[in-house]
Design an enzyme around this catalytic site. Sequence first.
Site, short mmCIF file in Angstrom:
data_model
loop_
_atom_site.label_atom_id
_atom_site.label_comp_id
_atom_site.label_asym_id
_atom_site.label_seq_id
_atom_site.Cartn_x
_atom_site.Cartn_y
_atom_site.Cartn_z
N LYS A 1 29.76 139.10 99.35
CA LYS A 1 28.96 140.42 98.63
C LYS A 1 27.55 139.80 98.13
CE LYS A 1 28.62 140.22 94.76
NZ LYS A 1 27.99 140.07 93.21
N ASP B 1 32.54 143.28 89.69
CA ASP B 1 32.41 143.57 90.97
C ASP B 1 33.45 144.12 91.85
OD1 ASP B 1 29.76 142.34 91.20
OD2 ASP B 1 30.44 140.47 91.65
#
Length: 265
Positions: free
Chosen positions: A11, A122
């Site tokens: 990510k 996240d």
Amino acid sequence: MTPDPGFAPAKINLTLHVTGRRADGYHLLDSVVAFADLGDRLTAGPGDGLTVTGPFAQGVPTDDTNLIRRALDMAGAPRAVVLEKNLPHPGGIGGGSSDAAAALRLVGAVLPTEALLRLGADLPVCVAARAARMRGIGERVDPLTLPPLPAVLLHPGLDCPTGAVFSALASPDNPGQAAVPERSDAPTFLRWLAAQRNDLEPPAMSAAPGIAAALDALRGTGAALARMSGSGATCFGIYDSPEAARAAAARLDRPGWWVRATTLT
């Protein structure tokens, strides 16, 4: 959702604006997130427990503190998981969160946002595993359509503790982002991106001076933009073509640095 449920992509925070801090200490963020075509890989079978292999297996906990095990326990779906750890950690690229999200996909478990946030900020965006604008403490995830971005990821092989970076942040109250130009071509998106920030980059460079060297190295290979992801220490450069990204990665390869060409989407 990624086509391969066992794939846990890196990510990348293309932007990260810190826009406030709640009374409970949680920071408010405004971030555009993309995902790489490289990452960790998980397989799961009957039983319970976690085995870690791969080039970055060392230092990954296998007990109940691991996010994979915590996520599966929370879902009531324990499995015997094998994690092939290909991403450096900690790296500011959501490795542990992406691993936990992949584990949930593998078992077909869907957790509410509130539960995901207990695992980490996240988790909601990593569960979706597609480009998005992430806001609040991670609970607001709005999907985006971005142009494919040829890129190089560079981790300079140093520690950059998240707590120390946030503690060194000059102010938690900063402007948010301008409206994201969705469905634009790469040059238009890059012009917008260059005008945004990662507010954690300056304090991270103070905590770990090697980050500045990594960013300078990326710029020296012709990156159209170089920036740090998350709270560091992984940095990324964006290039005009996949060929330029692969050539830059070859030039940047050196002992102690983890360097990979990729495409961010």
